[in-house]
Design an enzyme around this catalytic site. Structure first.
Site, PDB file in Angstrom:
ATOM      1  NE  ARG A 112     -11.351  10.390   7.106  1.00 48.02           N
ATOM      2  CZ  ARG A 112     -11.319  11.711   7.351  1.00 48.02           C
ATOM      3  NH1 ARG A 112     -10.168  12.326   7.523  1.00 48.02           N
ATOM      4  NH2 ARG A 112     -12.444  12.409   7.426  1.00 48.02           N
ATOM      5  CE1 TYR A 123      11.731  -0.508  -0.395  1.00 42.90           C
ATOM      6  CE2 TYR A 123      10.488   1.447   0.235  1.00 42.90           C
ATOM      7  CZ  TYR A 123      10.538   0.170  -0.297  1.00 42.90           C
ATOM      8  OH  TYR A 123       9.384  -0.436  -0.729  1.00 42.90           O
ATOM      9  CG  ASP A 134      13.571   3.394   6.786  1.00 44.54           C
ATOM     10  OD1 ASP A 134      13.458   2.506   7.649  1.00 44.54           O
ATOM     11  OD2 ASP A 134      13.060   3.310   5.652  1.00 44.54           O
ATOM     12  CE  LYS A 158       9.703  -4.328   4.356  1.00 44.73           C
ATOM     13  NZ  LYS A 158       8.751  -3.462   3.641  1.00 44.73           N
TER      14      LYS A 158
END
Length: 391
Positions: A48, A101, A176, A201
């Site tokens: 983690r 987005y 972004d 993506k």
């Protein structure tokens, strides 16, 4: 995933392809070793916090971005929400773009507004509007370029300079850059503090993983986000997905060149089609930000949007009438995808009518993620779907 935690040879045979290290925990030589790891010494204690396969993937992105450090997350939205959360507290203010987005706008309007965060929405291609919106409590300037789904372009050099102008206020700039990929565009070299990617993506490139990345201009900002994200548990990307990111990064440059050449062919074809009102692709000389895109992008990428005559019904008929293009959300894979934002990714459930109007998202808008198929086949597929509007 710290800069001091770059992947180290863990295997005597030194394999060419970095393996999947699926272990959640790691053998220790002593309790003192665990103590030193907790104090920040390089190494692995618990996945983690950091994992060798995840670190290898982060390092490949860091190098392409030209960043001081990169962190990976289980999704693009996890990266976006972390980037905002780590730099804002109740009463702080963020300036965000329109269009953006829908997930980013949604989290600003719902979750973060409940926490007492303020936001102002501006034209995402106007540096003047960004500066006018800055207030005494502004801590984040957030950009997106190319913008989803209209492909408008933000001047990264001017945006970086704007951030530097107000850096004494502890303000950071974030961009972004998902639609461009780290190969085509590196915001950090223009002075942007944080570059954001949905690795789902283009970075992954095969529609078979979900992940997100944050890359940082400075070590100070990197460590600030790393320490907070580690405590919150946001860094727990699956090593299996990290392995797929490593694979995708190896072919990213080749894929993006083909995505771009195919998209240019499609955009040129659409621009000359009588049933198409407008085409949004920064590679076209007719695009209002074409020269800016040429300056800051290595190529123009694989995302195209266009508006058909006939509004929503015509848009739905086109996206449902293709055979080579697949009707699906998301983007950036080797397969070509087509979608109708008004009824799929930017519906009334995500954006108000006012938001869509401000973002220039019309009912007849169609978004393409142009893949790696033969360009002539793709053009023929769209031509048949557009011709079918007469039936």
């Amino acid at each position: 995933q710290s800069m001091d935690r770059k992947p180290k040879p863990l295997f005597q045979q030194n394999p060419l392809v970095y393996p999947i290290v699926a272990s959640s925990t790691f053998r220790l030589k002593s309790a003192e070793e665990a103590y030193q790891l907790c104090e920040g010494q390089p190494g692995y204690l618990y996945s983690r916090w950091s994992n060798p396969t995840v670190d290898a993937a982060a390092e490949s992105i860091r190098q392409m971005e030209g960043a001081e450090g990169t962190l990976l997350f289980p999704s693009g939205m996890a990266a976006i929400s972390t980037s905002i959360m780590c730099f804002l507290k109740a009463g702080d203010h963020i300036v965000a773009p329109q269009p953006v987005y829908s997930g980013t706008l949604g989290i600003l309007k719902t979750t973060f507004s409940k926490w007492g965060l303020e936001y102002t929405i501006v034209d995402g291609s106007s540096i003047e509007e960004y500066e006018k919106a800055i207030k005494e409590n502004t801590k984040v300037l957030y950009g997106e370029t190319p913008a989803n789904p209209t492909m408008s372009i933000l001047d990264l050099e001017a945006f970086g300079k704007l951030g530097l102008k107000y850096a004494s206020r502890d303000m950071v700039t974030m961009v972004d850059s998902t639609f461009a990929s780290p190969y085509i565009q590196q915001p950090i070299k223009y002075g942007i503090d944080v570059a954001i990617h949905s690795c789902t993506k283009y970075v992954g490139g095969h529609s078979d993983l979900t992940a997100g990345a944050l890359s940082f201009k400075s070590r100070q900002i990197y460590e600030r986000v790393y320490q907070e994200a580690k405590v919150l548990g946001f860094l727990a990307l699956s090593p299996f997905d990290a392995f797929l990111i490593n694979r995708g990064m190896k072919t990213l440059s080749l894929r993006m060149e083909k995505h771009s050449s195919n998209a240019m062919a499609i955009a040129t074809f659409l621009e000359n089609h009588p049933k198409v009102l407008t085409v949004n692709y920064s590679g076209l000389p007719s695009h209002p930000h074409h020269e800016m895109a040429k300056k800051q992008m290595r190529n123009f990428g694989g995302m195209v949007s266009f508006e058909v005559k006939g509004g929503k019904d015509a848009g739905k008929k086109v996206v449902e009438g293709t055979n080579v293009f697949t009707l699906a959300v998301s983007l950036g894979g080797v397969e070509s995808l087509i979608e109708h934002p008004a009824t799929m990714t930017h519906t009334d459930a995500f954006l108000s009518r006012e938001d869509k109007k401000a973002s220039r998202i019309t009912d007849g808008l169609i978004r393409l993620s142009v893949g790696l198929e033969d360009a002539e086949e793709l053009k023929a597929d769209l031509a048949a779907a557009l011709d079918n509007l007469d039936n």
